[in-house]
Scaffold this motif. Structure first.
Motif, PDB file in Angstrom:
ATOM      1  N   GLY A   1     -88.686  -3.794  18.978  1.00 53.65           N
ATOM      2  CA  GLY A   1     -89.028  -2.291  19.687  1.00 53.65           C
ATOM      3  C   GLY A   1     -90.013  -1.543  19.317  1.00 53.65           C
ATOM      4  O   GLY A   1     -90.188  -0.644  19.777  1.00 53.65           O
ATOM      5  N   THR A   2     -90.917  -2.190  18.025  1.00 53.56           N
ATOM      6  CA  THR A   2     -92.182  -1.372  17.695  1.00 53.56           C
ATOM      7  C   THR A   2     -93.394  -1.889  18.665  1.00 53.56           C
ATOM      8  O   THR A   2     -94.434  -1.667  18.329  1.00 53.56           O
ATOM      9  N   ARG A   3     -93.039  -3.091  19.214  1.00 54.88           N
ATOM     10  CA  ARG A   3     -94.291  -3.917  20.022  1.00 54.88           C
ATOM     11  C   ARG A   3     -94.710  -3.063  21.194  1.00 54.88           C
ATOM     12  O   ARG A   3     -93.889  -2.850  22.141  1.00 54.88           O
ATOM     13  N   SER A   4     -95.934  -2.775  21.259  1.00 60.99           N
ATOM     14  CA  SER A   4     -96.286  -2.111  22.621  1.00 60.99           C
ATOM     15  C   SER A   4     -96.753  -2.967  23.634  1.00 60.99           C
ATOM     16  O   SER A   4     -96.918  -2.616  24.843  1.00 60.99           O
ATOM     17  N   ARG A   5     -97.214  -4.153  23.177  1.00 63.59           N
ATOM     18  CA  ARG A   5     -97.636  -5.084  24.194  1.00 63.59           C
ATOM     19  C   ARG A   5     -97.053  -6.518  24.022  1.00 63.59           C
ATOM     20  O   ARG A   5     -97.273  -7.074  22.766  1.00 63.59           O
ATOM     21  N   HIS A   6     -95.840  -7.102  24.606  1.00 62.99           N
ATOM     22  CA  HIS A   6     -95.540  -8.266  24.584  1.00 62.99           C
ATOM     23  C   HIS A   6     -94.799  -8.823  25.585  1.00 62.99           C
ATOM     24  O   HIS A   6     -94.338  -8.107  26.638  1.00 62.99           O
ATOM     25  N   ARG A   7     -94.444  -9.963  25.731  1.00 64.86           N
ATOM     26  CA  ARG A   7     -93.831 -10.862  26.723  1.00 64.86           C
ATOM     27  C   ARG A   7     -92.512 -11.132  26.357  1.00 64.86           C
ATOM     28  O   ARG A   7     -92.400 -11.927  25.356  1.00 64.86           O
ATOM     29  N   PHE A   8     -91.424 -10.852  26.927  1.00 63.37           N
ATOM     30  CA  PHE A   8     -90.052 -11.330  26.702  1.00 63.37           C
ATOM     31  C   PHE A   8     -89.736 -12.112  28.111  1.00 63.37           C
ATOM     32  O   PHE A   8     -89.878 -11.623  29.040  1.00 63.37           O
ATOM     33  N   THR A   9     -88.544 -12.976  27.651  1.00 61.34           N
ATOM     34  CA  THR A   9     -87.838 -13.775  28.707  1.00 61.34           C
ATOM     35  C   THR A   9     -86.468 -13.388  28.688  1.00 61.34           C
ATOM     36  O   THR A   9     -85.871 -13.407  27.640  1.00 61.34           O
ATOM     37  N   LEU A  10     -85.832 -12.727  29.602  1.00 58.39           N
ATOM     38  CA  LEU A  10     -84.562 -12.236  29.913  1.00 58.39           C
ATOM     39  C   LEU A  10     -83.770 -13.616  29.844  1.00 58.39           C
ATOM     40  O   LEU A  10     -83.989 -14.682  30.140  1.00 58.39           O
ATOM     41  N   PRO A  11     -82.247 -13.357  29.580  1.00 58.35           N
ATOM     42  CA  PRO A  11     -81.413 -14.533  29.691  1.00 58.35           C
ATOM     43  C   PRO A  11     -81.357 -15.124  30.877  1.00 58.35           C
ATOM     44  O   PRO A  11     -81.278 -16.535  31.077  1.00 58.35           O
TER      45      PRO A  11
END
Length: 133
Positions: free
Chosen positions: A14-24
């Protein structure tokens, strides 16, 4: 406003300002937020088109929960502050990430320690972050 995406984040994520996430479901989400932004449980983000909304949820993670009367909790908080440990503070408990040393110290103080996997939402520090130093 219809929320059409959800994203579970650990306290650190929650503190990352730039990140790539893959949703389920396989959807890839790129976050590009102002530096210093902290995402909390219940926050809602929108994409650049303002057409898609994503709700943030606190992701369950391994934690230690410290339970005791108020005076002992204050003593425990003092020890956590000295170590710059991110901590969630409530009236009834302190919650922190697993640590190899602190549980032994807390038991010596007479505190009860419970391990668990629950959402973790540490306090923001004076500088607006809850990252350990």
């Amino acid at each position: 406003m219809a929320v059409n995406l959800t994203l579970e984040l650990t306290a650190e994520e929650g503190t990352r300002s730039r990140h790539r996430f893959t949703l389920p479901d396989g959807t890839v989400v790129f976050l590009r937020l102002p530096r210093g932004t902290v995402l909390d449980d219940g926050d809602i983000l929108t994409d650049e088109s303002q057409c898609n909304f994503m709700k943030i949820f606190a992701k369950p993670e391994s934690v230690l929960t410290v339970v005791a009367d108020t005076a002992l909790l204050l003593r425990a908080a003092y020890h956590l502050v000295n170590r710059h440990v991110p901590v969630e503070i409530t009236q009834n408990y302190l919650r922190l990430s697993p640590d190899p040393i602190l549980p032994t110290s807390f038991v010596k103080l007479g505190l009860e320690i419970k391990e668990g996997v629950v959402p973790f939402q540490p306090e923001l520090g004076a500088y607006g972050t809850h990252q350990a130093h």
